[in-house]
Design an enzyme around this catalytic site. Structure first.
Site, short mmCIF file in Angstrom:
data_model
loop_
_atom_site.label_atom_id
_atom_site.label_comp_id
_atom_site.label_asym_id
_atom_site.label_seq_id
_atom_site.Cartn_x
_atom_site.Cartn_y
_atom_site.Cartn_z
N SER A 148 0.85 -1.19 0.00
CA SER A 148 0.00 0.00 0.00
C SER A 148 0.88 1.24 0.00
O SER A 148 1.70 1.44 0.90
CB SER A 148 -0.88 0.03 1.25
OG SER A 148 -1.43 1.32 1.41
N HIS A 157 -1.73 -1.29 -3.99
CA HIS A 157 -2.93 -0.80 -3.31
C HIS A 157 -2.81 0.72 -3.17
O HIS A 157 -1.83 1.22 -2.62
CB HIS A 157 -3.00 -1.47 -1.94
CG HIS A 157 -4.24 -1.20 -1.16
ND1 HIS A 157 -5.40 -1.94 -1.32
CD2 HIS A 157 -4.51 -0.29 -0.19
CE1 HIS A 157 -6.32 -1.50 -0.48
NE2 HIS A 157 -5.81 -0.48 0.22
N MET A 179 -11.86 5.59 -0.02
CA MET A 179 -12.44 5.89 1.28
C MET A 179 -13.07 7.28 1.17
O MET A 179 -12.53 8.27 1.69
CB MET A 179 -11.34 5.83 2.36
CG MET A 179 -10.95 4.41 2.71
SD MET A 179 -9.37 4.28 3.56
CE MET A 179 -8.28 4.22 2.16
N GLY A 223 -8.45 5.04 7.39
CA GLY A 223 -8.06 6.44 7.53
C GLY A 223 -6.56 6.65 7.71
O GLY A 223 -6.03 7.65 7.25
N PHE A 224 -5.90 5.70 8.37
CA PHE A 224 -4.48 5.91 8.68
C PHE A 224 -3.70 4.61 8.58
O PHE A 224 -4.23 3.54 8.90
CB PHE A 224 -4.32 6.46 10.11
CG PHE A 224 -5.01 7.78 10.30
CD1 PHE A 224 -4.37 8.97 9.97
CD2 PHE A 224 -6.32 7.83 10.75
CE1 PHE A 224 -5.01 10.19 10.12
CE2 PHE A 224 -6.98 9.06 10.91
CZ PHE A 224 -6.32 10.24 10.58
N MET A 265 -8.48 9.07 0.03
CA MET A 265 -9.26 9.54 1.18
C MET A 265 -9.75 10.95 0.94
O MET A 265 -9.02 11.79 0.40
CB MET A 265 -8.39 9.54 2.43
CG MET A 265 -7.76 8.19 2.72
SD MET A 265 -6.76 8.27 4.20
CE MET A 265 -6.08 6.62 4.23
N MET A 323 -11.58 -4.71 6.18
CA MET A 323 -10.71 -3.80 6.93
C MET A 323 -10.42 -4.40 8.29
O MET A 323 -11.34 -4.78 9.02
CB MET A 323 -11.38 -2.42 7.12
CG MET A 323 -11.57 -1.60 5.87
SD MET A 323 -10.08 -1.31 4.91
CE MET A 323 -9.03 -0.44 6.10
N ASP A 361 -6.88 -5.60 5.05
CA ASP A 361 -6.19 -4.31 4.98
C ASP A 361 -6.10 -3.69 6.37
O ASP A 361 -7.12 -3.34 6.96
CB ASP A 361 -6.98 -3.39 4.04
CG ASP A 361 -6.29 -2.06 3.78
OD1 ASP A 361 -5.13 -1.90 4.20
OD2 ASP A 361 -6.92 -1.19 3.14
N GLY A 362 -4.86 -3.54 6.86
CA GLY A 362 -4.64 -2.80 8.10
C GLY A 362 -3.96 -3.61 9.19
O GLY A 362 -4.42 -4.70 9.54
N HIS A 417 -8.50 1.91 -3.51
CA HIS A 417 -9.39 1.78 -2.36
C HIS A 417 -9.97 3.15 -2.05
O HIS A 417 -9.29 4.00 -1.48
CB HIS A 417 -8.56 1.22 -1.18
CG HIS A 417 -9.30 1.11 0.10
ND1 HIS A 417 -8.65 0.88 1.30
CD2 HIS A 417 -10.63 1.15 0.39
CE1 HIS A 417 -9.55 0.81 2.28
NE2 HIS A 417 -10.75 0.98 1.75
N ASP A 424 -4.64 4.09 -1.73
CA ASP A 424 -5.66 4.55 -0.79
C ASP A 424 -6.07 5.99 -1.07
O ASP A 424 -5.27 6.91 -0.92
CB ASP A 424 -5.11 4.48 0.64
CG ASP A 424 -4.98 3.06 1.14
OD1 ASP A 424 -5.99 2.34 1.13
OD2 ASP A 424 -3.86 2.67 1.54
C1 DX5 Z 1 -5.89 2.46 5.95
C2 DX5 Z 1 -5.58 2.03 4.55
C3 DX5 Z 1 -4.54 0.98 4.43
C4 DX5 Z 1 -3.18 1.38 4.96
C5 DX5 Z 1 -2.67 0.18 5.71
O1 DX5 Z 1 -7.06 3.19 5.96
O2 DX5 Z 1 -6.75 1.55 3.89
O3 DX5 Z 1 -4.42 0.49 3.10
O4 DX5 Z 1 -2.24 1.73 3.98
O5 DX5 Z 1 -1.55 0.55 6.38
P1 DX5 Z 1 -0.77 -0.38 7.40
O6 DX5 Z 1 -0.33 -1.59 6.64
O7 DX5 Z 1 0.32 0.50 7.86
O8 DX5 Z 1 -1.77 -0.75 8.51
ZN ZN Z 2 -6.52 0.53 1.94
#
Ligand code: DX5
Ligand code: ZN
Length: 221
Positions: free
Chosen positions: A7, A32, A67, A141-142, A36, A136, A172-173, A65, A34
């Site tokens: 990601s 991937h 969000m 978000g982070f 947002m 998820m 994911d996460g 992805h 992200d």
């Molecule tokens: C979070 C994202 C993830 C993020 C995962 O909202 O959707 O894709 O990049 O990060 P890590 O692997 O650091 O948890």
């Molecule tokens: Zn993601």
């Protein structure tokens, strides 16, 4: 065997193309991305110009992805930018079936994402329509959050359901050197990893290590 999907959220944004090339050389097949909107989630990341620029530099399968609160407003621009799979959240606004149709008509694969607290029952009517389910394992978000392990059970659950043979299931996460194995063991097809890869001193080596650990035939070493 589960496949590791880097990601880009935790990559060095000043050298994105290099970061992507490095993952490609290390053996990644997918990337991937992200997106947002600062509304569906409290954070902002990047939009379609970044996807478009990277598209010219990479042959990886791009999974975007989204969000965002209103995916209907965003689908066309990400299709045009070169997304191969477009994933939106079931908790966001819009008619899910309509959004899936638009993604597929646009030539991409359609994915749905569920937050850790959202049960599979909320998407059971969509499973036959989608190509990918993104589970998820942190609140979106982070990057860099700790995994909510209870969410992994949804992978088990969906894999046991009839009519899911065609479906790619992704988590994911919170993937790190410990949790990657658990994610693989529940039967996940694709495992997203951001900070563990890109905040390590050698991202290529870390991608390979995670891939080995996600290979259940390999004892995980
Ligand atoms: C979070 C994202 C993830 C993020 C995962 O909202 O959707 O894709 O990049 O990060 P890590 O692997 O650091 O948890
Ligand atoms: Zn993601």
């Amino acid at each position: 065997m589960s496949e590791i999907v880097p990601s880009l959220l935790s990559a060095d944004f000043s050298i994105l193309a290099e970061e992507v090339a490095r993952m490609e050389e290390a053996g990644a097949k997918r990337l991937h991305l992200d997106v947002m909107d600062g509304h569906f989630v409290p954070n902002l990341s990047f939009g379609n110009p970044v996807v478009k620029s990277l598209r010219n530099k990479s042959d990886l399968h791009f999974e975007v992805h989204l969000m965002v609160q209103n995916p209907a407003d965003r689908i066309d621009e990400f299709l045009k930018a070169g997304a191969d799979t477009l994933i939106f959240h079931v908790e966001a606004d819009g008619d899910d079936i309509e959004l899936i149709k638009r993604i597929k008509t646009g030539g991409a694969e359609a994915g749905i994402s569920v937050k850790p607290g959202t049960p599979l029952s909320s998407i059971s009517n969509l499973i036959s329509e989608i190509d990918l389910l993104l589970v998820m394992t942190v609140e979106p978000g982070f990057g860099g959050q700790e995994m909510i392990k209870s969410a992994l059970q949804k992978v088990n659950e969906v894999k046991r359901m009839n009519g899911t043979e065609h479906l790619l299931v992704e988590v994911d996460g919170g993937i790190n050197l410990e949790t990657v194995r658990e994610a693989a063991e529940v039967g996940t097809d694709l495992i997203v990893s951001g900070s563990t890869i890109f905040h390590s001193s050698d991202p290529s080596e870390m991608f390979k290590t995670l891939s080995r650990k996600a290979d259940l035939d390999n004892n995980g070493h």
